[in-house]
Write an enzyme that holds these catalytic residues in place. Sequence first.
Site, PDB file in Angstrom:
ATOM      1  N   GLU A  43      -4.893   2.346  -4.011  1.00 46.04           N
ATOM      2  CA  GLU A  43      -3.426   2.309  -4.062  1.00 46.04           C
ATOM      3  C   GLU A  43      -2.894   1.014  -3.463  1.00 46.04           C
ATOM      4  OE1 GLU A  43      -4.589   4.569  -0.277  1.00 46.04           O
ATOM      5  OE2 GLU A  43      -5.354   4.276  -2.316  1.00 46.04           O
TER       6      GLU A  43
ATOM      7  N   ASP B  26      -2.913   9.484 -10.268  1.00 45.58           N
ATOM      8  CA  ASP B  26      -3.019   8.398 -11.257  1.00 45.58           C
ATOM      9  C   ASP B  26      -1.658   8.114 -11.885  1.00 45.58           C
ATOM     10  OD1 ASP B  26      -5.692   8.133 -10.764  1.00 45.58           O
ATOM     11  OD2 ASP B  26      -6.357   9.209 -12.555  1.00 45.58           O
TER      12      ASP B  26
ATOM     13  N   ASN C   4      -2.806  13.042  -3.694  1.00 41.17           N
ATOM     14  CA  ASN C   4      -3.985  13.540  -4.410  1.00 41.17           C
ATOM     15  C   ASN C   4      -4.354  14.951  -3.964  1.00 41.17           C
ATOM     16  OD1 ASN C   4      -4.525  11.353  -6.100  1.00 41.17           O
ATOM     17  ND2 ASN C   4      -5.681  10.264  -4.522  1.00 41.17           N
TER      18      ASN C   4
ATOM     19  N   ASP D 141       0.846  -1.187   0.000  1.00 47.68           N
ATOM     20  CA  ASP D 141       0.000   0.000   0.000  1.00 47.68           C
ATOM     21  C   ASP D 141       0.885   1.241   0.000  1.00 47.68           C
ATOM     22  OD1 ASP D 141      -2.991   0.862   0.520  1.00 47.68           O
ATOM     23  OD2 ASP D 141      -1.741   2.174   1.762  1.00 47.68           O
TER      24      ASP D 141
END
Length: 309
Positions: free
Chosen positions: A212, A186, A177, A169
């Site tokens: 993620e 992305d 973000n 992760d």
Amino acid sequence: MSQLLKSKESNTVESIRPQATLRQAATALMTLKLGALVVTDETNTMVGIVSERDLLPVVASCDPNAAEALVSEVMTRSVISCGPEDEVAYLLHLMNEHAIRHMPVIENGKLVGILSIRELTKAYELLQIEANTDPLTQVSNRRPFLKTLETEFDKARQHGLPMSVAMLDVDHFKRINDTYGHDAGDKTLQQLSRMLIREFRTIDLVGRLGGEEFALVFPDTNLIGAYAACERLRSTIQASEIIADANKIRLTVSIGLTEMCAQTDPATTLLKRADELLYVAKNSGRNQVMVEGSVRITPNAKTTISTTT
């Protein structure tokens, strides 16, 4: 699927009249490099189809006059057709079931294209790849990954081979973000997936299970070998600089790692154990590989791996 099917239709539909000779049909097929021609009457209504296969008996007969026979004498009159919205898998099944190689495409009563089984086979293979691949990262998505995990698990148990599984992760991904925007997020995941593919062997499996979070399977690999691979990956990611638009992004990952053991139940239990270890890694400071037995391997620390539970 319908859009893909439309893209596989011939741009132009080549037709021939029933009164044409087989010589003319053969010439058209060779000149246009087609496998079949649609046969239409004076009103441009489809009345049949003539293909290379229909002409083979004529060639085999060695009759010098056979080439002057009419298309209407050899054409297939009972033609199975389809529409632009039909499913690729269904059409491929239909063509195989009826042993046909070409199928006219009809839309609103008009002939708009013709499909070959070769085009459909390629389209189906492409659809299979798309269905099994995460569109953003181009690694396996959840469903096919879990299916492959089951296959590798059964193989390892049957042959008594080791197998390790990890969950990965991205640490503080929400910050990426929020700071740089979702497009940068992305692109970060895309470049991360490339590192995953580059760092591991071709037999190792990489899948994106959501957001993620990624899953990793190391066939024929015990915990020590898998740890070495995961720690190398963790270190590589920490040292890398990801370029997303004009932004230079650095990130770290947390990894939970376990291995198959004699008392392991189903393969999904193995994945669940790795996921639990991942959360231990994140709650213990992140940027580390947490292995089976609650032994924390901190960056740059020399630690003995324990497989006791």
